[in-house]
Enzyme design. Structure first.
Site, PDB file in Angstrom:
ATOM      1  CG  ASP A  35       3.716 -18.227 -22.278  1.00 56.03           C
ATOM      2  OD1 ASP A  35       2.990 -17.293 -22.373  1.00 56.03           O
ATOM      3  OD2 ASP A  35       3.771 -18.880 -23.309  1.00 56.03           O
ATOM      4  CG  HIS A 235       3.785   5.954  -3.348  1.00 55.90           C
ATOM      5  ND1 HIS A 235       3.963   4.992  -2.506  1.00 55.90           N
ATOM      6  CD2 HIS A 235       5.013   6.737  -3.258  1.00 55.90           C
ATOM      7  CE1 HIS A 235       4.969   5.393  -1.603  1.00 55.90           C
ATOM      8  NE2 HIS A 235       5.737   6.404  -2.256  1.00 55.90           N
ATOM      9  CG  ASP A 252       9.799  10.709  -7.829  1.00 59.50           C
ATOM     10  OD1 ASP A 252      10.951  10.248  -8.303  1.00 59.50           O
ATOM     11  OD2 ASP A 252       9.483  10.471  -6.773  1.00 59.50           O
ATOM     12  CG  ASP A 263      14.625   9.163  -6.734  1.00 59.25           C
ATOM     13  OD1 ASP A 263      13.596   9.400  -7.258  1.00 59.25           O
ATOM     14  OD2 ASP A 263      14.626   8.516  -5.478  1.00 59.25           O
ATOM     15  CG  HIS A 342       7.909  12.738   1.541  1.00 58.66           C
ATOM     16  ND1 HIS A 342       8.965  13.236   1.365  1.00 58.66           N
ATOM     17  CD2 HIS A 342       7.195  13.481   0.750  1.00 58.66           C
ATOM     18  CE1 HIS A 342       9.056  14.364   0.395  1.00 58.66           C
ATOM     19  NE2 HIS A 342       7.800  14.297  -0.078  1.00 58.66           N
ATOM     20  CG  HIS A 346      15.488   7.681  -0.468  1.00 54.80           C
ATOM     21  ND1 HIS A 346      16.292   7.108  -1.675  1.00 54.80           N
ATOM     22  CD2 HIS A 346      14.474   8.299  -1.140  1.00 54.80           C
ATOM     23  CE1 HIS A 346      15.871   7.632  -2.765  1.00 54.80           C
ATOM     24  NE2 HIS A 346      14.414   8.280  -2.365  1.00 54.80           N
ATOM     25  CG  HIS A 353      13.447   4.036  -1.384  1.00 50.66           C
ATOM     26  ND1 HIS A 353      12.247   3.574  -1.474  1.00 50.66           N
ATOM     27  CD2 HIS A 353      13.514   5.089  -2.094  1.00 50.66           C
ATOM     28  CE1 HIS A 353      11.400   4.511  -1.834  1.00 50.66           C
ATOM     29  NE2 HIS A 353      12.418   5.564  -2.172  1.00 50.66           N
ATOM     30  CD  GLU A 376      12.770  11.926  -2.319  1.00 47.14           C
ATOM     31  OE1 GLU A 376      12.006  11.976  -2.455  1.00 47.14           O
ATOM     32  OE2 GLU A 376      13.719  11.058  -1.977  1.00 47.14           O
ATOM     33  CE1 TYR A 380       4.237  16.126  -2.807  1.00 44.94           C
ATOM     34  CE2 TYR A 380       4.989  16.138  -0.317  1.00 44.94           C
ATOM     35  CZ  TYR A 380       5.330  15.899  -1.868  1.00 44.94           C
ATOM     36  OH  TYR A 380       6.426  15.551  -2.108  1.00 44.94           O
ATOM     37  NE  ARG A 397       8.794  13.591  -4.646  1.00 43.24           N
ATOM     38  CZ  ARG A 397       7.714  13.133  -5.131  1.00 43.24           C
ATOM     39  NH1 ARG A 397       6.745  13.674  -4.321  1.00 43.24           N
ATOM     40  NH2 ARG A 397       7.553  12.304  -5.833  1.00 43.24           N
ATOM     41  CD  GLU A 399      13.954  12.057  -5.457  1.00 47.13           C
ATOM     42  OE1 GLU A 399      13.069  11.950  -6.416  1.00 47.13           O
ATOM     43  OE2 GLU A 399      14.329  11.192  -4.760  1.00 47.13           O
TER      44      GLU A 399
END
Ligand code: GLY
Ligand code: MN
Ligand code: MN
Length: 429
Positions: A35, A235, A252, A263, A342, A346, A353, A376, A380, A397, A399
């Site tokens: 709940d 991710h 990130d 972002d 990647h 975006h 996104h 970004e 890697y 990275r 960004e």
């Protein structure tokens, strides 16, 4: 954002809907377990057109009128769960033409749909709504002998709304700037707090603290705090490992403010000083980002920043002896994707996104003033037999968020970024 902004958007949409009918439900509440619910987050389209924060609400545009269906006042429920506007107060406060209890929707929808040629809806977005709309259409059909006709065409509302959302108005840009300022401060705070031996979640906590302290409602997406080689998992969200001396950490993370996302990604040395190898890699990604930002200008296609970033990254990969061959050859073969897999950006807005087409016909969407996107690039380097050992496990990275302007673009996120800025913040807070 004032109600005049939401009103103006509804008027724009009404002009497109013409003598049709449009249906825009907000998001349902989501059970987390038994709940307990997830924190409530409205549907972005519904919010864009209303600014109305409650669940169990639907906006209907028909006959040139904006009609809200929402929960009724309920003293018992308000004692437990908090304030509800109720239809009449919502109509007055938010400037709808009409407002009705949500419980009357099933009865009223067939009446509202009857004799309208086109139904505008985000078909397939929510199976429950698809079913309810089917029922309402059937209810109109059952009145055929009374001369009622259902809409004969269903148009995807997302096409119209996505095009509207792609270019931000002044009120949106003002909120997004504030979101960016808060997110930037969160990143600076995490840098200042970082030291070897902390857990990744301790840096996440610094970000969360700064976001909430400054009034942001939440993280706009699950934050990534990735020490060392975890940065090579795009991710990674576990955020539960210890931060090792001599490694980098990639964060990130961005906040959500009044529905709008920031972002930002920053990568910095856990101990406050870049090693020579880390610095070499970092400067390549930074140069790739600068090239992408320079390529972000009105008239350029959406992929122009990506292409600019890839060219710099590939030259860097060759310099680091990650790849052999000519820059053009490596780009042509796609071999660089092993280290950069990647896209460089975006759309950004209510959704991290964000809504908006990426193509216009056969071409990439031409950038135009008021569009907001991320830039970004990353690098890697997962350990591998053919990779120089001193580069193993480096993941970077960088960004930022940018607004396309008439002259080019403006970077409106401001977390420390150059090697000198990062080392300064980490040394002195
Ligand atoms: N944080 C999600 C992204 O950068 O696209
Ligand atoms: Mn990001
Ligand atoms: Mn992003």
């Amino acid at each position: 954002m004032t109600h005049a902004h939401f009103f103006a958007r509804r008027q724009r949409l009404l002009a497109q809907v013409g003598d049709g009918i449009a249906l825009i439900p907000t998001a349902p509440e989501q059970v987390r377990n038994r709940d307990t619910h997830h924190p409530y987050r409205f549907d972005s389209y519904f919010w864009y057109l209303t600014g109305f924060p409650e669940p169990e609400a639907v906006l209907v545009l028909a006959g040139g009128r904006s009609i809200l269906f929402c929960r009724e006042k309920d003293e018992e429920r308000e004692i437990w769960d908090g304030f509800r506007y109720g239809p009449e107060a919502a109509r007055l406060a938010f400037g709808f033409d009409e407002a009705w209890p949500i419980t009357s929707l099933e009865e009223k929808l067939p009446q509202l749909m009857a004799d309208r040629p086109v139904l505008w809806h985000a078909l397939g977005h929510d199976p429950d709504w698809d079913a309810r709309i089917g029922q309402a259409l059937n209810a109109v059909r059952s009145q055929a002998r009374a001369g009622k006709r259902p809409p004969t065409a269903i148009h995807d509302l997302r096409q119209v709304l996505d095009a509207m959302r792609l270019t931000k108005d002044e009120a949106e840009l003002e909120i997004m700037q504030r979101a960016a300022d808060i997110a930037s401060a969160g990143h600076a705070r995490a840098m200042a707090a970082c030291r070897p031996g902390l857990a990744e979640y301790e840096l996440e906590a610094e970000l969360t603290y700064e976001f909430r302290r400054r009034g942001a409602s939440a993280h706009a997406y699950n934050p990534i705090v990735a020490g060392g080689a975890h940065a090579c998992i795009l991710h990674y969200v576990e955020n539960d490992k210890l931060l090792a001396d001599g490694s980098l950490v990639l964060i990130d993370a961005g906040c959500e403010l009044e529905g709008y996302a920031a972002d930002i990604t920053r990568t910095f040395p856990v101990n406050g000083r870049f090693s020579a190898a880390q610095k070499d890699c970092y400067e390549i990604v930074l140069a790739a980002q600068a090239a992408a930002i320079a390529a972000t200008r009105p008239g350029a296609g959406f992929m122009a920043p990506h292409d600019a970033a890839v060219r710099v990254l590939v030259q860097g990969m060759a310099d680091l002896q990650l790849l052999t061959g000519s820059v053009d050859g490596i780009i042509e073969s796609g071999a660089y994707k092993r280290f950069y897999m990647h896209r460089t950006g975006h759309w950004l807005g209510l959704d991290v996104h964000d809504a908006g087409e990426y193509k216009s016909g056969e071409d990439w969407m031409p950038l135009a003033p008021g569009m907001v996107l991320t830039v970004e690039p990353g690098l890697y380097i997962r350990p591998g037999a053919d990779v120089p050992e001193h580069l193993h496990g480096i993941g970077i990275r960088i960004e930022d968020d940018v607004i396309v302007t008439p002259e080019g673009c403006r970077v409106y996120t401001s977390a420390p970024k150059t090697v000198a800025e990062i080392e300064e913040v980490m040394a002195h807070g």
